[in-house]
Design a protein around this motif. Sequence first.
Motif, PDB file in Angstrom:
ATOM      1  N   LEU A 160       0.826  -1.205   0.000  1.00  0.00           N
ATOM      2  CA  LEU A 160       0.000   0.000   0.000  1.00  0.00           C
ATOM      3  C   LEU A 160       0.860   1.254   0.000  1.00  0.00           C
ATOM      4  N   ASN A 161       1.916   1.264   0.811  1.00  0.00           N
ATOM      5  CA  ASN A 161       2.812   2.421   0.849  1.00  0.00           C
ATOM      6  C   ASN A 161       3.497   2.636  -0.502  1.00  0.00           C
ATOM      7  N   THR A 162       3.913   1.556  -1.139  1.00  0.00           N
ATOM      8  CA  THR A 162       4.534   1.663  -2.462  1.00  0.00           C
ATOM      9  C   THR A 162       3.553   2.200  -3.486  1.00  0.00           C
ATOM     10  N   PHE A 163       2.323   1.701  -3.444  1.00  0.00           N
ATOM     11  CA  PHE A 163       1.294   2.180  -4.370  1.00  0.00           C
ATOM     12  C   PHE A 163       1.022   3.672  -4.170  1.00  0.00           C
ATOM     13  N   MET A 164       0.900   4.106  -2.912  1.00  0.00           N
ATOM     14  CA  MET A 164       0.621   5.519  -2.632  1.00  0.00           C
ATOM     15  C   MET A 164       1.796   6.398  -3.061  1.00  0.00           C
ATOM     16  N   LYS A 165       3.005   5.883  -2.917  1.00  0.00           N
ATOM     17  CA  LYS A 165       4.178   6.660  -3.349  1.00  0.00           C
ATOM     18  C   LYS A 165       4.105   6.962  -4.842  1.00  0.00           C
ATOM     19  N   LEU A 202      -0.656  14.176   2.695  1.00  0.00           N
ATOM     20  CA  LEU A 202      -1.900  13.423   2.569  1.00  0.00           C
ATOM     21  C   LEU A 202      -1.747  11.981   3.036  1.00  0.00           C
ATOM     22  N   TRP A 203      -0.515  11.524   3.235  1.00  0.00           N
ATOM     23  CA  TRP A 203      -0.265  10.145   3.666  1.00  0.00           C
ATOM     24  C   TRP A 203       0.749  10.187   4.804  1.00  0.00           C
ATOM     25  N   PRO A 204       0.378   9.718   6.013  1.00  0.00           N
ATOM     26  CA  PRO A 204       1.254   9.876   7.189  1.00  0.00           C
ATOM     27  C   PRO A 204       2.668   9.337   6.994  1.00  0.00           C
ATOM     28  N   LYS A 205       2.826   8.247   6.274  1.00  0.00           N
ATOM     29  CA  LYS A 205       4.145   7.640   6.117  1.00  0.00           C
ATOM     30  C   LYS A 205       5.114   8.534   5.350  1.00  0.00           C
ATOM     31  N   PHE A 206       4.588   9.496   4.578  1.00  0.00           N
ATOM     32  CA  PHE A 206       5.443  10.326   3.732  1.00  0.00           C
ATOM     33  C   PHE A 206       5.742  11.689   4.350  1.00  0.00           C
ATOM     34  N   ARG A 207       5.373  11.875   5.617  1.00  0.00           N
ATOM     35  CA  ARG A 207       5.608  13.174   6.251  1.00  0.00           C
ATOM     36  C   ARG A 207       6.995  13.292   6.867  1.00  0.00           C
ATOM     37  N   TRP A 208       7.757  12.212   6.823  1.00  0.00           N
ATOM     38  CA  TRP A 208       9.137  12.269   7.308  1.00  0.00           C
ATOM     39  C   TRP A 208      10.006  13.013   6.293  1.00  0.00           C
ATOM     40  N   ASP A 209      11.041  13.658   6.811  1.00  0.00           N
ATOM     41  CA  ASP A 209      11.868  14.529   5.964  1.00  0.00           C
ATOM     42  C   ASP A 209      12.501  13.784   4.798  1.00  0.00           C
ATOM     43  N   HIS A 210      12.940  12.529   4.998  1.00  0.00           N
ATOM     44  CA  HIS A 210      13.621  11.838   3.905  1.00  0.00           C
ATOM     45  C   HIS A 210      12.653  11.490   2.776  1.00  0.00           C
ATOM     46  N   LEU A 245       5.440   4.955  33.696  1.00  0.00           N
ATOM     47  CA  LEU A 245       4.851   5.518  32.490  1.00  0.00           C
ATOM     48  C   LEU A 245       3.604   6.302  32.841  1.00  0.00           C
ATOM     49  N   VAL A 246       3.579   7.548  32.448  1.00  0.00           N
ATOM     50  CA  VAL A 246       2.413   8.399  32.620  1.00  0.00           C
ATOM     51  C   VAL A 246       1.906   8.748  31.238  1.00  0.00           C
ATOM     52  N   GLY A 247       0.691   8.367  30.894  1.00  0.00           N
ATOM     53  CA  GLY A 247       0.172   8.564  29.555  1.00  0.00           C
ATOM     54  C   GLY A 247       0.292   7.290  28.752  1.00  0.00           C
ATOM     55  N   ALA A 248      -0.085   7.369  27.480  1.00  0.00           N
ATOM     56  CA  ALA A 248      -0.089   6.183  26.621  1.00  0.00           C
ATOM     57  C   ALA A 248       1.337   5.790  26.265  1.00  0.00           C
ATOM     58  N   PRO A 249       1.607   4.483  26.066  1.00  0.00           N
ATOM     59  CA  PRO A 249       2.939   4.044  25.617  1.00  0.00           C
ATOM     60  C   PRO A 249       3.298   4.701  24.283  1.00  0.00           C
ATOM     61  N   VAL A 250       4.548   5.044  24.112  1.00  0.00           N
ATOM     62  CA  VAL A 250       4.989   5.752  22.925  1.00  0.00           C
ATOM     63  C   VAL A 250       5.294   4.770  21.799  1.00  0.00           C
ATOM     64  N   LYS A 251       4.945   5.155  20.591  1.00  0.00           N
ATOM     65  CA  LYS A 251       5.237   4.373  19.383  1.00  0.00           C
ATOM     66  C   LYS A 251       6.000   5.261  18.417  1.00  0.00           C
ATOM     67  N   TYR A 252       6.663   4.624  17.457  1.00  0.00           N
ATOM     68  CA  TYR A 252       7.435   5.392  16.470  1.00  0.00           C
ATOM     69  C   TYR A 252       6.533   6.329  15.671  1.00  0.00           C
ATOM     70  N   SER A 253       5.329   5.883  15.373  1.00  0.00           N
ATOM     71  CA  SER A 253       4.397   6.709  14.589  1.00  0.00           C
ATOM     72  C   SER A 253       3.961   7.955  15.334  1.00  0.00           C
ATOM     73  N   ASP A 254       4.157   7.982  16.668  1.00  0.00           N
ATOM     74  CA  ASP A 254       3.776   9.177  17.427  1.00  0.00           C
ATOM     75  C   ASP A 254       4.630  10.384  17.051  1.00  0.00           C
ATOM     76  N   PHE A 255       5.794  10.136  16.490  1.00  0.00           N
ATOM     77  CA  PHE A 255       6.684  11.231  16.120  1.00  0.00           C
ATOM     78  C   PHE A 255       6.444  11.718  14.687  1.00  0.00           C
ATOM     79  N   THR A 256       5.492  11.106  13.993  1.00  0.00           N
ATOM     80  CA  THR A 256       5.163  11.537  12.636  1.00  0.00           C
ATOM     81  C   THR A 256       4.516  12.920  12.669  1.00  0.00           C
TER      82      THR A 256
END
Length: 670
Positions: free
Chosen positions: A99-104, A239-247, A651-662
């Motif tokens: 799906l990510n490849t198709f959206m790219k 428009l697609w969360p995976k593509f909001r990273w700088d690279h 831990l205070v709050g929800a566990p952190v995931k990598y996607s949280d930094f998107t």
Amino acid sequence: QKAFKMANVEMQEGLISAQKADEVPERDELDEEEALLLSQKSDDRMALFNRLKDHHHGHHIEQSDIDQMLGYESLDYVVVENELYLKEKIKQTENEKRLNTFMKWLFIVLGGILTGATAFILFLCVTGMYYVRLGITGDIIQDSGSLGLGYLYAGGLTVGFVALSSYVCTYFQPVAAGSGISEVKAYLNGVSLPNVLTFKTLIIKIGGVVFAYTGGLCIGKEGPVIQSGAIIALLLCYLWPKFRWDHHKRDFVSCGAAAGVAAAFGAPSGSVLFVLEEAATYWSGSLLWAVMLSAFLSTLTFNILKSSFNGNPLNINSPGLITYGEQEEDPYLLWEVFLFAGVGVIGGLLGGLFNHVNEIITRIRKKLVHPYPFRKWLECVIIAAITVTVFYWIPHAVGRCRTNEGIDDTEDLVRYDCEEGYHNGLASLAFTKVDAAIKNYFHSPELYGYADLLIYFGCMFVLVLLTYGISVPSGLFEPTILVGCSYGRFIGEICYLYVDSRIKPGTFALVGAASFVGGVTRITITLVIMFVEITNNLDYLLPMMITALGAKFVGDAFNISIYDIHIELKNIPFVEAAPNAHYELLKAEDIMAHPVVSFNVTENAKTVFDVLRRTSHNGFPVVTDKGKMEGLILKNQLCELLKRKIFVGDLVGAPVKYSDFTPSIESIPF
């Protein structure tokens, strides 16, 4: 990365003293051997810094310039492969990858199509407004017989158009001024430039260049189209969360820039080479395919829309904003390549002179004009008035009327103050659309004459010098092509009359255009392929190569390209792909900021907050109690941890995931 950029610039100017570079931790005492080694090291480094200062090409830097550079932030083009990132990669399913490849590829296709459509909208606006200024001015002159009345109309419209363009640019989005190529190049280098690639900039860029270009300023429309393509591509990333990273955004911006070049010149191959040679710092095999697809679709979209507008939707023969027609067969003789080499040398000399004088003018602007918005606007109005006055009255003062007999295509010939059946040679250059004037240079069998060519060359050269860098959206390709055509055609007509009547002056106009563009921008391979694609004639490959290389080698002996000059003048901390040869003796410690600001593996939240508040670093090393480096943590990651109150052991709050930094959709650059 940011520390490297700042230190690199500072050392180029000799601003880092050897004493500061040799700071060492305090000790109670140093033995005799250590003291001797430190003394020798200090002397050696002082000599090294003096050498670096002496070898620099002369860009003087002040404290205000350093302060401006400190305000820039680096983009995170390198993926931080921490535990969170690896966990997410492991959890990713094959369907998610597909799906990510198709959206790219979908966004790459959309970016190319939208850029081509944007270029077509620009073409429609320019075509219509050109008639409002030039067409009606000609009608007024012919109907009233009064040049004065025509001047009032043309002058008023020119000043009004430029005043509107400059006002919007100066007071609403100053970063929309200029071509935008320097800014796109800096972004792809890893420098985050505020507001450069936003939707607001896109609207003001397109609207501003329409009014400034049709107003008659000596500018082009290609640079703004290139930046517009980069903006469209960047907006699609959000428009697609995976593509909001700088690279990911870096790759999309590369595709968008290529799409802009392709739409402007109708040269998809040349656009790919432009991004590779001039714009992109990071390159890969997969990016090549993406850039090529985007450029192809942009050219195709513009081609279809323009052909449909001309009434021939099935006849796709209008590939770009610039179309100069196909050149004739057998355009030159073999021995003419030596003359072409001479034209290349002239282009390098004139290009070096142009860059040097424009740098001086821009430095004066930085001190006297740029700090004051009203002066920026007023400067544009004054230059517009000078431009319309020069190009309106010089054809009347020194131009000559010539008969139209024997000329098949008289559409682009301007009658001006001549009788019926005649045209004014200078007015046909100054009072017609830019692409029409260039096409006449290439194809007209009629000799222009020495006087007309030299006068027009002198006027264009000076006015382009004054205009490039003012507060309006503007490109540089078309005006530099016109300047090069002028002296190239001049040389060609001399050779035609006094050397060999088989010589075609139009070929020399083309070679002259390539020489001056190359002398100013220092692009080579891109320039050759682009001109071959524009002319649709492979016979020009050899003369283009000789001319472009000659112009670059001669120009490089004096200064750097105009885009790199303006990157320096804007105090953008640009890092070249390879360091200057004189930096080979430097060590990592010479360019690193010190003392190093680091965090322990477990750190107090207040300490983290205080460090973030008092420093401007984008990343911090994480070290153990024994001083061993465990990795790197970025500023935005620390901010997210503080925001979500993620603490060790509790831990205070929800566990952190990598996607949280998107970056969120709210961060889309409007």
